[in-house]
Write a protein that holds these residues in place. Structure first.
Motif, short mmCIF file in Angstrom:
data_model
loop_
_atom_site.label_atom_id
_atom_site.label_comp_id
_atom_site.label_asym_id
_atom_site.label_seq_id
_atom_site.Cartn_x
_atom_site.Cartn_y
_atom_site.Cartn_z
N LYS A 1 7.75 21.62 -41.13
CA LYS A 1 9.15 21.60 -41.61
C LYS A 1 9.75 20.21 -41.56
N GLN B 1 14.62 22.18 -33.98
CA GLN B 1 13.62 22.44 -35.03
C GLN B 1 13.89 21.66 -36.31
N ASN C 1 4.69 24.56 -36.89
CA ASN C 1 5.92 24.83 -37.64
C ASN C 1 6.83 23.60 -37.68
N PHE C 2 6.92 22.96 -36.54
CA PHE C 2 7.74 21.75 -36.43
C PHE C 2 7.27 20.69 -37.42
N ALA D 1 4.35 26.49 -32.48
CA ALA D 1 5.60 25.72 -32.47
C ALA D 1 5.35 24.31 -33.02
N ASP E 1 9.13 31.35 -36.91
CA ASP E 1 9.25 30.64 -35.63
C ASP E 1 8.98 31.61 -34.49
#
Ligand SMILES: Nc1ncnc2c1ncn2[C@@H]1O[C@H](COP(=O)(O)OP(=O)(O)OP(=O)(O)O)[C@@H](O)[C@H]1O
Ligand SMILES: CC(C)(CO)[C@@H](O)C(=O)NCCC(=O)O
Length: 408
Positions: free
Chosen positions: A149, A371, A145-146, A142, A193
């Motif tokens: 992005k 997100q 990815n956060f 998490a 995700d």
């Protein structure tokens, strides 16, 4: 717009802020280090309508909160210093009320890593808070990815002393291999995700470098060991191809005379004992051995699943040029240039950020993190070691980062 928009910015240290301004403390308690992430609002700001048609159901309301997300770290062996830090700044009051006991004063703090279980009683005893455990791998993914992005200048390549930021497009992020180099190493194939698989791992990681390094060099701190490794020459300790082939390359199998044939191979000599080697040469050889090995295993796992991109995180990296260079060269060499090693600015905080973001799953009264958060670091760090703050006893990567957060 069917969600609230919360913007967070600023760069002040929240030393004396009241507990009402701190929210969403999250912890990652690992084998070597504890990482803290928390949000603080600026003094002169509360949630305010920013734009759009404010409506009571919140569907089209846009809110602004000025503040910062803070990052801190402590050695796990100094957990009492960490607890004292949390207590002195009242960070523990920035958890959320226990959802099953809304009328009580039970505060839940999101926590991940092995220590979230191991130290739960200590946090309850010393701070009166409950650790709400989140899975370590879920949090790592998490967090990664956060960052990938949300943060413009987050991922970068590092080769031959050159750092180049890589722009990652949201729709072209997956799949990738995430290699988290903490005390031990976890390798995860990330497909989306919350969509991932831990495909491999190795116990030869950051703890190995620090543990073996401490024994072999008698360094008193990790920073000292790193510093030493800057000054060393690994060729004094490593056996090179040229040492075996009389100074020449073994070009038929693509090995130059200067390639390492055997890490620590020269130490087999009967003529020398540990004290005859310079600690800096040992430190350098060790750093190179471990970085190279992780780079190679990472590539082999990327190959297993046809992944071209490998992101490296974890505090072992510490923005160190030599570490990143060695990993990059290993990936490039073994993949014949097909795969790329990439590093992350917030390398050590993936798990803690993941835990921070997991507050989203519960109802939050003042801040929800989505997100689609946009983060802009207040400072872009130069390659090399990041700041150490002896005053607070904690080791700071970044005091805080400036960002805009869109609330769900
Ligand atoms: N000040 C420091 N003290 C100790 N280790 C440090 C320090 N700075 C960097 N390191 C390195 O970072 C590693 C720990 O990284 P990280 O915090 O990502 O993992 P961890 O969460 O403690 O470990 P694990 O996930 O395996 O439980 C150490 O093993 C060491 O190599
Ligand atoms: C055990 C964890 C996940 C704890 O963070 C980590 O240290 C790790 O991934 N170690 C490597 C274990 C292995 O796969 O051999």
């Amino acid at each position: 717009m069917d969600r609230e928009e919360v913007e967070i910015e600023g760069n002040s240290e929240p030393n004396q802020q009241s507990s009402g301004q701190i929210s969403h403390l999250a912890l990652d308690i690992g084998g070597s280090l504890i990482k803290l992430v928390y949000f603080s609002r600026n003094n002169n700001n509360s949630v305010a309508s920013k734009a759009g048609n404010a409506s009571s159901n919140g569907n089209s309301r846009t809110l602004v909160v000025d503040g910062q997300i803070h990052f801190k770290r402590f050695e796990t062996s100094k957990i009492n210093d960490c607890i004292e830090f949390i207590h002195s700044r009242k960070l523990h009051l920035g958890g959320v009320q226990h959802h099953e006991a809304p009328t009580s004063d039970k505060i839940m703090i999101k926590a991940t890593g092995g220590g979230a279980c191991m130290f739960a009683d200590l946090f309850k005893e010393k701070l009166g808070v409950f650790l709400d455990k989140e899975d370590e791998m879920d949090c790592l993914v998490a967090g990664a990815n956060f960052l990938l992005k949300a943060v413009h200048h987050e991922a970068f390549t590092y080769m031959d002393g050159r750092k180049e930021f890589v722009q990652i497009h949201h729709d072209d992020l997956y799949p990738y291999l995430l290699v988290n180099i903490g005390s031990g190493v976890s390798m995860l194939k990330v497909d989306g995700d919350g969509k991932f698989e831990r495909v491999s791992g190795t116990s030869v990681g950051g703890g190995t470098f620090w543990g073996l390094g401490r024994l072999l060099t008698r360094c008193k701190s990790f920073d000292e060991l790193l510093e030493l490794s800057h000054q060393g020459n690994n060729r004094v300790v490593d056996m090179l191809v040229g040492d075996i082939y009389g100074g020449t390359d073994y070009s038929k199998i693509g090995l130059s005379a200067t390639a390492i044939a055997s890490s620590f191979g020269k130490a087999i000599s009967n003529d020398k004992e540990l004290e005859d080697y310079k600690p800096e040469d040992i430190a350098r050889s060790l750093l190179r051995m471990i970085s190279n090995n992780i780079g190679q295993i990472s590539y082999l796992n990327a190959l297993r699943f046809g992944l071209r991109r490998i992101f490296f995180g974890g505090f072992f990296i510490r923005g160190q040029a030599y570490t990143m260079d060695t990993i990059s060269v290993a990936v490039k060499y073994w993949s014949k240039g097909e795969a790329k090693a990439m590093f992350l600015e917030h390398e050590g905080f993936l798990g803690a950020l993941g835990a921070f973001l997991s507050y989203e799953k519960r109802s939050l009264d003042d801040l929800k993190v989505h997100q689609s958060v946009q983060l802009t670091p207040t400072c872009t760090s130069p390659v090399g070691d990041k700041k150490h703050n002896p005053q607070t006893g904690c080791l700071n990567e970044y005091e805080s980062i400036q960002c805009s957060i869109y609330a769900a």
